[in-house]
Write an enzyme that holds these catalytic residues in place. Sequence first.
Site, PDB file in Angstrom:
ATOM      1  N   GLY A  29      53.837  45.109  48.939  1.00  0.00           N
ATOM      2  CA  GLY A  29      52.634  44.826  48.170  1.00  0.00           C
ATOM      3  C   GLY A  29      52.992  44.156  46.864  1.00  0.00           C
ATOM      4  N   ALA A  30      53.634  42.990  46.947  1.00  0.00           N
ATOM      5  CA  ALA A  30      54.107  42.301  45.742  1.00  0.00           C
ATOM      6  C   ALA A  30      53.033  41.377  45.201  1.00  0.00           C
ATOM      7  CB  ALA A  30      55.385  41.522  46.055  1.00  0.00           C
ATOM      8  N   GLY A  31      51.976  42.009  44.684  1.00  0.00           N
ATOM      9  CA  GLY A  31      50.960  41.266  43.955  1.00  0.00           C
ATOM     10  C   GLY A  31      51.376  41.161  42.503  1.00  0.00           C
ATOM     11  N   LYS A  99      47.013  47.953  47.994  1.00  0.00           N
ATOM     12  CA  LYS A  99      45.769  48.650  47.726  1.00  0.00           C
ATOM     13  C   LYS A  99      45.697  49.894  48.616  1.00  0.00           C
ATOM     14  CE  LYS A  99      44.127  45.596  44.818  1.00  0.00           C
ATOM     15  NZ  LYS A  99      43.977  45.915  43.376  1.00  0.00           N
ATOM     16  N   ASN A 125      47.470  53.178  42.593  1.00  0.00           N
ATOM     17  CA  ASN A 125      46.357  53.835  41.916  1.00  0.00           C
ATOM     18  C   ASN A 125      45.717  54.868  42.837  1.00  0.00           C
ATOM     19  OD1 ASN A 125      46.517  52.342  39.512  1.00  0.00           O
ATOM     20  ND2 ASN A 125      45.298  50.678  40.383  1.00  0.00           N
ATOM     21  N   LYS A 208      46.600  59.256  35.103  1.00  0.00           N
ATOM     22  CA  LYS A 208      46.376  57.819  35.338  1.00  0.00           C
ATOM     23  C   LYS A 208      45.034  57.588  36.032  1.00  0.00           C
ATOM     24  CE  LYS A 208      47.401  53.417  35.525  1.00  0.00           C
ATOM     25  NZ  LYS A 208      48.428  52.860  36.410  1.00  0.00           N
ATOM     26  N   ASN A 212      42.048  54.993  34.857  1.00  0.00           N
ATOM     27  CA  ASN A 212      41.434  53.987  35.736  1.00  0.00           C
ATOM     28  C   ASN A 212      39.946  54.232  35.930  1.00  0.00           C
ATOM     29  OD1 ASN A 212      43.839  52.580  36.149  1.00  0.00           O
ATOM     30  ND2 ASN A 212      44.418  53.858  37.883  1.00  0.00           N
ATOM     31  N   SER A 280      42.680  46.067  37.333  1.00  0.00           N
ATOM     32  CA  SER A 280      42.924  45.648  38.714  1.00  0.00           C
ATOM     33  C   SER A 280      41.623  45.598  39.510  1.00  0.00           C
ATOM     34  CB  SER A 280      43.924  46.589  39.388  1.00  0.00           C
ATOM     35  OG  SER A 280      43.445  47.917  39.410  1.00  0.00           O
ATOM     36  N   GLU A 292      39.386  49.423  44.969  1.00  0.00           N
ATOM     37  CA  GLU A 292      39.901  50.769  45.233  1.00  0.00           C
ATOM     38  C   GLU A 292      38.985  51.856  44.656  1.00  0.00           C
ATOM     39  OE1 GLU A 292      44.601  50.798  45.433  1.00  0.00           O
ATOM     40  OE2 GLU A 292      43.941  49.887  43.556  1.00  0.00           O
TER      41      GLU A 292
END
Length: 333
Positions: A29-31, A99, A125, A208, A212, A280, A292
């Site tokens: 998941g290399a966004g 995600k 997340n 966290k 978010n 995000s 998400e």
Amino acid sequence: MQKNLDVFCVFYNLNLIKRWILLKICIVGAGALGSTIGGVLAESGSEVYLINRREEVVDAINKNGLMLRNGKTDRVVAVQARTSCAGIGAVDLVIVLVKSFHTKQAIENARDVIGENTIVLSLQNGLGNEEVIAEIVGEERVIAGKTYVGGVVLGPGHVQATTKGKQTYIGELDGRITERVKRVAKVFDRAGLLTTVTSNIIGIIWDKLLINAATGPLSGITRLPYGGLYKVPEIKEAAFAAVLEGISVAKAHGVSLDTEDPETIWWKAAEGLPDEFKTSLLQSIEKGSETEIDYINGAIVRWGEKRNISTPVNKTLVANIKGIEYALQYCEE
């Protein structure tokens, strides 16, 4: 003979040290965030593979290198990119940053890189990702983490990276402080990712989550980056209400939080980030993709229902984001 033996011992010990502070790492998941973390890990000497399903991104990285922007300055990082895990072989560490709704499929597709001693670290997340990963690879392989590192995609293979002063926390799900977790932290620290090993990673996941929950949906609804988000008093009031509901739910489940002050949580969300930085969730909406929200504010609602705790503010935020998702998918401009 003794001299040759001494040289061998030095060489052997250096290799042991190198193996301790460097890892073979696969970023699934290399966004924006995955590229940021993978990029600095590669810069520090680890062997890093970035997995991104988009061919144009992979081609750009392999042709030109990964471009990381810090402030107004770009630097190029040599790192390998792939559209899948095929052919990489077993790695020391898999970092999961897809995600949440893609977690199961992503881990199933990553089986080729998971060897006998591979550790799988979720830095995603929301709540519940670790359980999904454990169902596929076994709970004994899984460690959890949360990071305040930031990233924004500027173009294929080009990311605005925010790492300076941003903390990352990792830990075993059962709270033990193990050598494998300390090793991962050492590798992260060497790359400039300030990393703490904790015995309370579940509490930090909730910490966290609350951040978010405060900024993500309100940014998505208003389309405001942090600069604008923090200039509207009514937005702050709504964020406080959502966070207070989340705190009540966490306490009901026996979770130990870093703070129960919504103002502290509100300001920590934007700490060290530029005014133009986007959550995000807002980035997902701008791309027209699924968010998400079910794993953030939606998780607060679900966990609240388990303890018969009402969460009307979070339910409303979820409803608004769901409506925006629907409009983006089915309604014409």
